[in-house]
Write a protein that holds these residues in place. Structure first.
Motif, PDB file in Angstrom:
ATOM      1  N   GLU A 227      -9.842   7.301 -17.917  1.00 12.36           N
ATOM      2  CA  GLU A 227      -9.944   7.000 -19.345  1.00 12.36           C
ATOM      3  C   GLU A 227     -11.376   6.663 -19.763  1.00 12.36           C
ATOM      4  OE1 GLU A 227      -7.227   3.809 -19.884  1.00 12.36           O
ATOM      5  OE2 GLU A 227      -5.424   5.049 -19.619  1.00 12.36           O
ATOM      6  N   SER A 228     -12.166   6.151 -18.816  1.00  9.56           N
ATOM      7  CA  SER A 228     -13.557   5.804 -19.099  1.00  9.56           C
ATOM      8  C   SER A 228     -14.482   7.010 -18.999  1.00  9.56           C
ATOM      9  CB  SER A 228     -14.043   4.727 -18.127  1.00  9.56           C
ATOM     10  OG  SER A 228     -13.292   3.547 -18.274  1.00  9.56           O
ATOM     11  N   GLY A 229     -13.917   8.158 -18.659  1.00 10.45           N
ATOM     12  CA  GLY A 229     -14.723   9.373 -18.601  1.00 10.45           C
ATOM     13  C   GLY A 229     -15.213   9.754 -17.219  1.00 10.45           C
ATOM     14  N   ILE A 230     -14.704   9.086 -16.190  1.00 10.20           N
ATOM     15  CA  ILE A 230     -15.092   9.440 -14.824  1.00 10.20           C
ATOM     16  C   ILE A 230     -14.490  10.799 -14.482  1.00 10.20           C
ATOM     17  CG2 ILE A 230     -14.958   8.787 -12.398  1.00 10.20           C
ATOM     18  CD1 ILE A 230     -16.710   6.952 -14.055  1.00 10.20           C
ATOM     19  N   SER A 231     -15.309  11.687 -13.951  1.00  7.37           N
ATOM     20  CA  SER A 231     -14.845  13.040 -13.641  1.00  7.37           C
ATOM     21  C   SER A 231     -13.979  13.048 -12.389  1.00  7.37           C
ATOM     22  CB  SER A 231     -16.048  13.972 -13.430  1.00  7.37           C
ATOM     23  OG  SER A 231     -16.738  13.628 -12.241  1.00  7.37           O
ATOM     24  N   ASP A 232     -13.155  14.095 -12.271  1.00 10.51           N
ATOM     25  CA  ASP A 232     -12.320  14.240 -11.076  1.00 10.51           C
ATOM     26  C   ASP A 232     -13.187  14.354  -9.826  1.00 10.51           C
ATOM     27  OD1 ASP A 232     -10.036  14.128 -12.589  1.00 10.51           O
ATOM     28  OD2 ASP A 232      -9.819  16.305 -12.749  1.00 10.51           O
ATOM     29  N   GLN A 233     -14.334  15.006  -9.961  1.00 13.49           N
ATOM     30  CA  GLN A 233     -15.232  15.169  -8.824  1.00 13.49           C
ATOM     31  C   GLN A 233     -15.739  13.824  -8.328  1.00 13.49           C
ATOM     32  OE1 GLN A 233     -18.620  17.667  -9.625  1.00 13.49           O
ATOM     33  NE2 GLN A 233     -19.308  17.676  -7.495  1.00 13.49           N
ATOM     34  N   ASP A 234     -16.108  12.946  -9.258  1.00 15.54           N
ATOM     35  CA  ASP A 234     -16.555  11.606  -8.864  1.00 15.54           C
ATOM     36  C   ASP A 234     -15.398  10.791  -8.291  1.00 15.54           C
ATOM     37  OD1 ASP A 234     -19.200  11.977  -9.555  1.00 15.54           O
ATOM     38  OD2 ASP A 234     -18.954  11.180 -11.582  1.00 15.54           O
ATOM     39  N   LEU A 235     -14.225  10.942  -8.884  1.00 16.33           N
ATOM     40  CA  LEU A 235     -13.067  10.177  -8.446  1.00 16.33           C
ATOM     41  C   LEU A 235     -12.616  10.589  -7.048  1.00 16.33           C
ATOM     42  CD1 LEU A 235     -11.525   7.893  -9.808  1.00 16.33           C
ATOM     43  CD2 LEU A 235      -9.808   9.559 -10.522  1.00 16.33           C
ATOM     44  N   ASP A 236     -12.897  11.837  -6.676  1.00 18.92           N
ATOM     45  CA  ASP A 236     -12.524  12.316  -5.344  1.00 18.92           C
ATOM     46  C   ASP A 236     -13.250  11.554  -4.238  1.00 18.92           C
ATOM     47  OD1 ASP A 236     -10.741  14.157  -6.300  1.00 18.92           O
ATOM     48  OD2 ASP A 236     -12.127  15.852  -6.206  1.00 18.92           O
ATOM     49  N   ARG A 237     -14.349  10.900  -4.563  1.00 12.72           N
ATOM     50  CA  ARG A 237     -15.098  10.155  -3.552  1.00 12.72           C
ATOM     51  C   ARG A 237     -14.568   8.740  -3.367  1.00 12.72           C
ATOM     52  NH1 ARG A 237     -19.762   9.134  -5.391  1.00 12.72           N
ATOM     53  NH2 ARG A 237     -19.740  10.151  -7.415  1.00 12.72           N
ATOM     54  N   LEU A 238     -13.571   8.377  -4.168  1.00 15.13           N
ATOM     55  CA  LEU A 238     -12.996   7.040  -4.082  1.00 15.13           C
ATOM     56  C   LEU A 238     -11.860   7.019  -3.061  1.00 15.13           C
ATOM     57  CD1 LEU A 238     -12.951   4.143  -5.202  1.00 15.13           C
ATOM     58  CD2 LEU A 238     -11.300   4.932  -6.906  1.00 15.13           C
ATOM     59  N   ILE A 239     -11.988   6.151  -2.067  1.00 15.26           N
ATOM     60  CA  ILE A 239     -10.994   6.026  -1.002  1.00 15.26           C
ATOM     61  C   ILE A 239     -10.276   4.697  -1.194  1.00 15.26           C
ATOM     62  CG2 ILE A 239     -10.632   5.895   1.482  1.00 15.26           C
ATOM     63  CD1 ILE A 239     -13.345   7.422   1.754  1.00 15.26           C
ATOM     64  N   SER A 240      -9.013   4.766  -1.582  1.00 18.92           N
ATOM     65  CA  SER A 240      -8.252   3.546  -1.802  1.00 18.92           C
ATOM     66  C   SER A 240      -6.769   3.851  -1.701  1.00 18.92           C
ATOM     67  CB  SER A 240      -8.563   2.959  -3.187  1.00 18.92           C
ATOM     68  OG  SER A 240      -7.973   1.693  -3.357  1.00 18.92           O
ATOM     69  N   PRO A 241      -6.005   2.979  -1.079  1.00 21.91           N
ATOM     70  CA  PRO A 241      -6.398   1.749  -0.406  1.00 21.91           C
ATOM     71  C   PRO A 241      -7.365   2.014   0.754  1.00 21.91           C
ATOM     72  CG  PRO A 241      -4.020   1.826  -0.734  1.00 21.91           C
ATOM     73  CD  PRO A 241      -4.539   3.187  -1.037  1.00 21.91           C
ATOM     74  N   ALA A 242      -8.252   1.062   0.977  1.00 22.94           N
ATOM     75  CA  ALA A 242      -9.268   1.209   2.012  1.00 22.94           C
ATOM     76  C   ALA A 242      -8.772   0.674   3.345  1.00 22.94           C
ATOM     77  CB  ALA A 242     -10.530   0.457   1.596  1.00 22.94           C
ATOM     78  N   GLY A 243      -9.204   1.330   4.413  1.00 20.35           N
ATOM     79  CA  GLY A 243      -8.893   0.837   5.754  1.00 20.35           C
ATOM     80  C   GLY A 243      -7.820   1.639   6.463  1.00 20.35           C
ATOM     81  N   LEU A 244      -7.916   1.665   7.776  1.00 26.32           N
ATOM     82  CA  LEU A 244      -6.894   2.314   8.594  1.00 26.32           C
ATOM     83  C   LEU A 244      -5.677   1.402   8.711  1.00 26.32           C
ATOM     84  CD1 LEU A 244      -9.035   3.803  11.520  1.00 26.32           C
ATOM     85  CD2 LEU A 244      -8.346   4.892   9.374  1.00 26.32           C
ATOM     86  N   HIS A 245      -4.530   2.005   8.919  1.00 29.25           N
ATOM     87  CA  HIS A 245      -3.279   1.248   9.020  1.00 29.25           C
ATOM     88  C   HIS A 245      -3.130   0.699  10.438  1.00 29.25           C
ATOM     89  CE1 HIS A 245      -2.110   2.562   5.051  1.00 29.25           C
ATOM     90  NE2 HIS A 245      -2.322   3.812   5.397  1.00 29.25           N
ATOM     91  N   ILE A 246      -3.625  -0.508  10.646  1.00 29.10           N
ATOM     92  CA  ILE A 246      -3.540  -1.135  11.974  1.00 29.10           C
ATOM     93  C   ILE A 246      -2.796  -2.462  11.908  1.00 29.10           C
ATOM     94  CG2 ILE A 246      -5.660  -0.033  12.805  1.00 29.10           C
ATOM     95  CD1 ILE A 246      -7.123  -2.686  12.293  1.00 29.10           C
ATOM     96  N   GLY A 247      -2.089  -2.686  10.805  1.00 26.59           N
ATOM     97  CA  GLY A 247      -1.356  -3.929  10.653  1.00 26.59           C
ATOM     98  C   GLY A 247      -2.262  -5.130  10.479  1.00 26.59           C
ATOM     99  N   ALA A 248      -3.431  -4.910   9.841  1.00 30.96           N
ATOM    100  CA  ALA A 248      -4.422  -5.981   9.701  1.00 30.96           C
ATOM    101  C   ALA A 248      -3.899  -7.121   8.843  1.00 30.96           C
ATOM    102  CB  ALA A 248      -5.703  -5.411   9.086  1.00 30.96           C
ATOM    103  N   ARG A 249      -4.229  -8.340   9.267  1.00 32.72           N
ATOM    104  CA  ARG A 249      -3.873  -9.539   8.518  1.00 32.72           C
ATOM    105  C   ARG A 249      -5.099 -10.428   8.391  1.00 32.72           C
ATOM    106  NH1 ARG A 249       1.912 -11.438  11.250  1.00 32.72           N
ATOM    107  NH2 ARG A 249       3.069  -9.500  10.798  1.00 32.72           N
ATOM    108  N   GLY A 250      -5.353 -10.896   7.202  1.00 30.70           N
ATOM    109  CA  GLY A 250      -6.489 -11.773   6.978  1.00 30.70           C
ATOM    110  C   GLY A 250      -7.779 -11.002   6.785  1.00 30.70           C
ATOM    111  N   PRO A 251      -8.779 -11.638   6.178  1.00 25.37           N
ATOM    112  CA  PRO A 251     -10.044 -10.964   5.838  1.00 25.37           C
ATOM    113  C   PRO A 251     -10.750 -10.318   7.023  1.00 25.37           C
ATOM    114  CG  PRO A 251      -9.886 -13.084   4.716  1.00 25.37           C
ATOM    115  CD  PRO A 251      -8.740 -13.033   5.674  1.00 25.37           C
ATOM    116  N   ALA A 252     -10.806 -11.014   8.149  1.00 22.87           N
ATOM    117  CA  ALA A 252     -11.541 -10.473   9.292  1.00 22.87           C
ATOM    118  C   ALA A 252     -10.889  -9.195   9.815  1.00 22.87           C
ATOM    119  CB  ALA A 252     -11.633 -11.519  10.406  1.00 22.87           C
ATOM    120  N   GLU A 253      -9.573  -9.201   9.968  1.00 23.89           N
ATOM    121  CA  GLU A 253      -8.889  -8.007  10.478  1.00 23.89           C
ATOM    122  C   GLU A 253      -8.940  -6.869   9.467  1.00 23.89           C
ATOM    123  OE1 GLU A 253      -4.969  -8.831  11.859  1.00 23.89           O
ATOM    124  OE2 GLU A 253      -5.644 -10.175  13.468  1.00 23.89           O
ATOM    125  N   ILE A 254      -8.838  -7.185   8.185  1.00 23.15           N
ATOM    126  CA  ILE A 254      -8.942  -6.142   7.155  1.00 23.15           C
ATOM    127  C   ILE A 254     -10.339  -5.524   7.182  1.00 23.15           C
ATOM    128  CG2 ILE A 254      -8.926  -5.697   4.669  1.00 23.15           C
ATOM    129  CD1 ILE A 254      -6.767  -7.903   4.453  1.00 23.15           C
TER     130      ILE A 254
END
Length: 275
Positions: A227-254
């Motif tokens: 809605e703010s005008g960000i292009s699909d090309q720019d949005l393709d570089r956004l990785i979210s949710p971030a992180g591998l699925h390793i069952g991380a808990r707490g800031p350090a593990e995340i």
């Protein structure tokens, strides 16, 4: 990075001068470590001698006399450009026709009156990949600390102002392009100025932008960015949710899970690849 003066180099000695250069290294400027591997006959160089060769051709340390320096400088420049180690030798030019070419070993002619042969290994030291983390959170600080331990040029992002004269990045730096775009950005703002950080990150030239958020929150902000005008090309570089699925808990593990994903991308290794 302040260069070593001739007086400092002389006072420190060749080996200490190499160590001092490496300690002062800014993490951004590539250089080469040249090590004398083998010497046949008479030569000023000795096995184990080391030197730093900068991108400007400056030699710090010792690798023998002038007969070897030209070949080492040329090979060092190639190592910096290619990012690959080089293995070279120098020998009297009248003997060049007597030796067979060996794969991975480049031979240079020498006019040294000593008639010795020297073999040198040149290893390029490349700039550290830059990781910029936005957010005033425990997770953000963990990412910066762990990133440095993993060999990244890990910087803390700031929400305002201009840091052109400092090590850290600000949102203004990203928007204005005051500094080279980082290799990786992690937006770990967790509810504080999410929009400003996300917009600046995805509009920058950074190829990989990670956003710490749940799937629902990530979808919400992606819609807002569109809605703010960000292009699909720019949005393709956004990785979210971030992180591998390793069952991380707490800031350090995340933080570990996110950095594991950064490393995975850096090394171009897919989850299905077998090592």
């Amino acid at each position: 990075m302040p260069p070593l003066s001739e007086l400092e180099t002389s006072l420190l000695g060749a080996r200490n001068a190499v160590a001092a250069f490496q300690e002062r290294w800014d993490g951004k400027t590539p250089y080469v470590v040249a090590t004398i591997i083998r010497v046949h006959g008479a030569a000023a160089a000795k096995p184990g001698d080391k030197a730093i060769i900068t991108g400007d051709g400056e030699i710090i340390g010792t690798i023998g006399g002038g007969c070897l320096r030209g070949a080492v400088k040329k090979a060092a420049q190639h190592a910096i450009e290619s990012g690959e180690p080089q293995f070279i030798r120098t020998m009297p030019k009248e003997r060049m026709d007597e030796v067979e070419e060996e794969e991975g070993l480049e031979t240079f002619p020498s006019s040294c009156p000593s008639k010795g042969e020297v073999e040198v290994f040149l290893e390029p030291v490349k700039p550290k990949p830059t990781l910029v983390v936005f957010g005033e959170t425990e997770l953000a600080h963990s990412l910066v600390v762990f990133g440095r331990a993993l060999g990244f040029r890990s910087l803390h992002g700031e929400s305002g102002g201009n840091s052109a004269a400092t090590e850290n990045f600000t949102l203004d730096d990203l928007a204005a392009g005051n500094k080279p775009a980082p290799d990786y950005i992690v937006v770990a703002t967790q509810g504080v100025k999410d929009k400003a950080a996300l917009e600046a990150a995805v509009k920058s030239c950074c190829p990989h932008v990670f956003f710490v958020a749940s799937m629902k929150k990530a979808a919400f902000w992606k819609e807002r960015l569109v809605e703010s005008g960000i292009s699909d090309q720019d949005l393709d570089r956004l990785i979210s949710p971030a992180g591998l699925h390793i069952g991380a808990r707490g800031p350090a593990e995340i933080a570990v899970s996110i950095l594991a994903q950064v490393i995975q991308i850096k090394n171009e290794k897919k989850p299905s690849d077998d090592s």
